[in-house]
Design a protein around this motif. Structure first.
Motif, PDB file in Angstrom:
ATOM      1  N   ASN A  36     -17.022  16.077 -36.851  1.00 50.69           N
ATOM      2  CA  ASN A  36     -17.864  17.048 -36.201  1.00 50.69           C
ATOM      3  C   ASN A  36     -17.716  18.379 -37.541  1.00 50.69           C
ATOM      4  N   PRO A  37     -18.543  17.943 -38.921  1.00 45.07           N
ATOM      5  CA  PRO A  37     -18.331  18.606 -39.983  1.00 45.07           C
ATOM      6  C   PRO A  37     -19.363  19.869 -39.794  1.00 45.07           C
ATOM      7  N   GLY A  38     -20.098  20.125 -38.780  1.00 45.82           N
ATOM      8  CA  GLY A  38     -20.804  21.407 -38.549  1.00 45.82           C
ATOM      9  C   GLY A  38     -20.048  22.260 -37.629  1.00 45.82           C
ATOM     10  N   GLY A  39     -19.053  21.637 -37.050  1.00 43.10           N
ATOM     11  CA  GLY A  39     -18.404  22.617 -35.814  1.00 43.10           C
ATOM     12  C   GLY A  39     -17.243  23.570 -36.435  1.00 43.10           C
ATOM     13  N   ALA A  40     -16.437  23.935 -35.512  1.00 41.01           N
ATOM     14  CA  ALA A  40     -15.625  25.249 -35.890  1.00 41.01           C
ATOM     15  C   ALA A  40     -14.603  24.715 -36.915  1.00 41.01           C
ATOM     16  N   CYS A  41     -14.342  25.665 -37.747  1.00 42.27           N
ATOM     17  CA  CYS A  41     -13.210  25.385 -38.633  1.00 42.27           C
ATOM     18  C   CYS A  41     -11.871  26.401 -38.546  1.00 42.27           C
ATOM     19  N   LEU A  42     -10.879  26.058 -38.922  1.00 43.35           N
ATOM     20  CA  LEU A  42      -9.440  26.752 -38.802  1.00 43.35           C
ATOM     21  C   LEU A  42      -9.238  27.321 -40.365  1.00 43.35           C
ATOM     22  N   TYR A  43      -9.044  28.636 -40.455  1.00 40.72           N
ATOM     23  CA  TYR A  43      -8.747  29.303 -41.755  1.00 40.72           C
ATOM     24  C   TYR A  43      -7.270  29.765 -41.848  1.00 40.72           C
ATOM     25  N   PHE A  44      -6.593  29.332 -43.066  1.00 37.22           N
ATOM     26  CA  PHE A  44      -5.318  29.809 -43.119  1.00 37.22           C
ATOM     27  C   PHE A  44      -5.116  30.445 -44.446  1.00 37.22           C
ATOM     28  N   THR A  45      -4.175  31.539 -44.614  1.00 35.36           N
ATOM     29  CA  THR A  45      -4.156  32.352 -45.849  1.00 35.36           C
ATOM     30  C   THR A  45      -3.357  31.241 -46.586  1.00 35.36           C
ATOM     31  N   LYS A  46      -3.292  31.314 -48.042  1.00 33.33           N
ATOM     32  CA  LYS A  46      -2.683  30.510 -48.895  1.00 33.33           C
ATOM     33  C   LYS A  46      -1.083  30.525 -48.451  1.00 33.33           C
ATOM     34  N   GLU A  47      -0.434  31.969 -48.046  1.00 28.68           N
ATOM     35  CA  GLU A  47       0.922  31.949 -47.436  1.00 28.68           C
ATOM     36  C   GLU A  47       1.405  30.780 -46.306  1.00 28.68           C
ATOM     37  N   ALA A  48       0.347  31.155 -45.324  1.00 21.94           N
ATOM     38  CA  ALA A  48       0.406  30.276 -44.149  1.00 21.94           C
ATOM     39  C   ALA A  48       0.426  28.753 -44.377  1.00 21.94           C
ATOM     40  N   TRP A  49      -0.572  28.456 -45.206  1.00 16.92           N
ATOM     41  CA  TRP A  49      -0.572  27.006 -45.553  1.00 16.92           C
ATOM     42  C   TRP A  49       0.662  26.366 -46.140  1.00 16.92           C
ATOM     43  N   ALA A  50       0.945  27.171 -47.311  1.00 19.23           N
ATOM     44  CA  ALA A  50       2.123  26.687 -48.161  1.00 19.23           C
ATOM     45  C   ALA A  50       3.286  26.596 -47.021  1.00 19.23           C
ATOM     46  N   THR A  51       3.560  27.404 -46.050  1.00 14.21           N
ATOM     47  CA  THR A  51       4.575  27.180 -45.043  1.00 14.21           C
ATOM     48  C   THR A  51       4.696  25.989 -44.433  1.00 14.21           C
ATOM     49  N   PHE A  52       3.146  25.961 -43.835  1.00 10.90           N
ATOM     50  CA  PHE A  52       3.026  24.689 -42.921  1.00 10.90           C
ATOM     51  C   PHE A  52       3.451  23.468 -43.577  1.00 10.90           C
ATOM     52  N   VAL A  53       2.721  23.336 -45.001  1.00 11.00           N
ATOM     53  CA  VAL A  53       2.996  22.085 -45.610  1.00 11.00           C
ATOM     54  C   VAL A  53       4.420  21.881 -46.012  1.00 11.00           C
ATOM     55  N   SER A  54       5.193  22.851 -46.468  1.00  9.27           N
ATOM     56  CA  SER A  54       6.490  22.775 -46.795  1.00  9.27           C
ATOM     57  C   SER A  54       7.409  22.299 -45.599  1.00  9.27           C
ATOM     58  N   SER A  55       7.012  22.806 -44.423  1.00  7.76           N
ATOM     59  CA  SER A  55       7.582  22.334 -42.964  1.00  7.76           C
ATOM     60  C   SER A  55       7.578  20.852 -42.831  1.00  7.76           C
ATOM     61  N   LEU A  56       6.395  20.213 -43.126  1.00  7.24           N
ATOM     62  CA  LEU A  56       5.928  18.769 -43.011  1.00  7.24           C
ATOM     63  C   LEU A  56       7.035  18.088 -43.998  1.00  7.24           C
ATOM     64  N   LYS A  57       7.422  18.564 -44.934  1.00  2.00           N
ATOM     65  CA  LYS A  57       8.457  17.768 -46.126  1.00  2.00           C
ATOM     66  C   LYS A  57       9.573  17.875 -45.620  1.00  2.00           C
ATOM     67  N   MET A  58      10.060  18.372 -44.744  1.00  2.00           N
ATOM     68  CA  MET A  58      11.769  18.633 -44.090  1.00  2.00           C
ATOM     69  C   MET A  58      11.974  17.595 -43.405  1.00  2.00           C
TER      70      MET A  58
END
Length: 58
Positions: A36-58
């Motif tokens: 659904n590319p025309g649908g809603a998007c979620l937006y994250f700050t650079k800091e929030a995204w970096a925190t999320f990605v680092s939590s996946l690597k644990m």
């Protein structure tokens, strides 16, 4: 938002409709449902995204 291309995971199978796409910009990261590319998007700050990605690597 600066125009950049959307990226789907390299691990996604061709034709798989259960994927998300990510778009990185200088100011934020956007996420959307690939089927659904025309649908809603979620937006994250650079800091929030970096925190999320680092939590996946644990």
């Amino acid at each position: 938002m600066t125009e950049t291309s959307w990226k789907k995971s390299r691990r996604s199978l061709a034709g798989d409709s259960n994927c998300v796409e990510v778009r990185l910009t200088p100011h934020c990261t956007a996420i959307r449902d690939s089927k659904n590319p025309g649908g809603a998007c979620l937006y994250f700050t650079k800091e929030a995204w970096a925190t999320f990605v680092s939590s996946l690597k644990m």
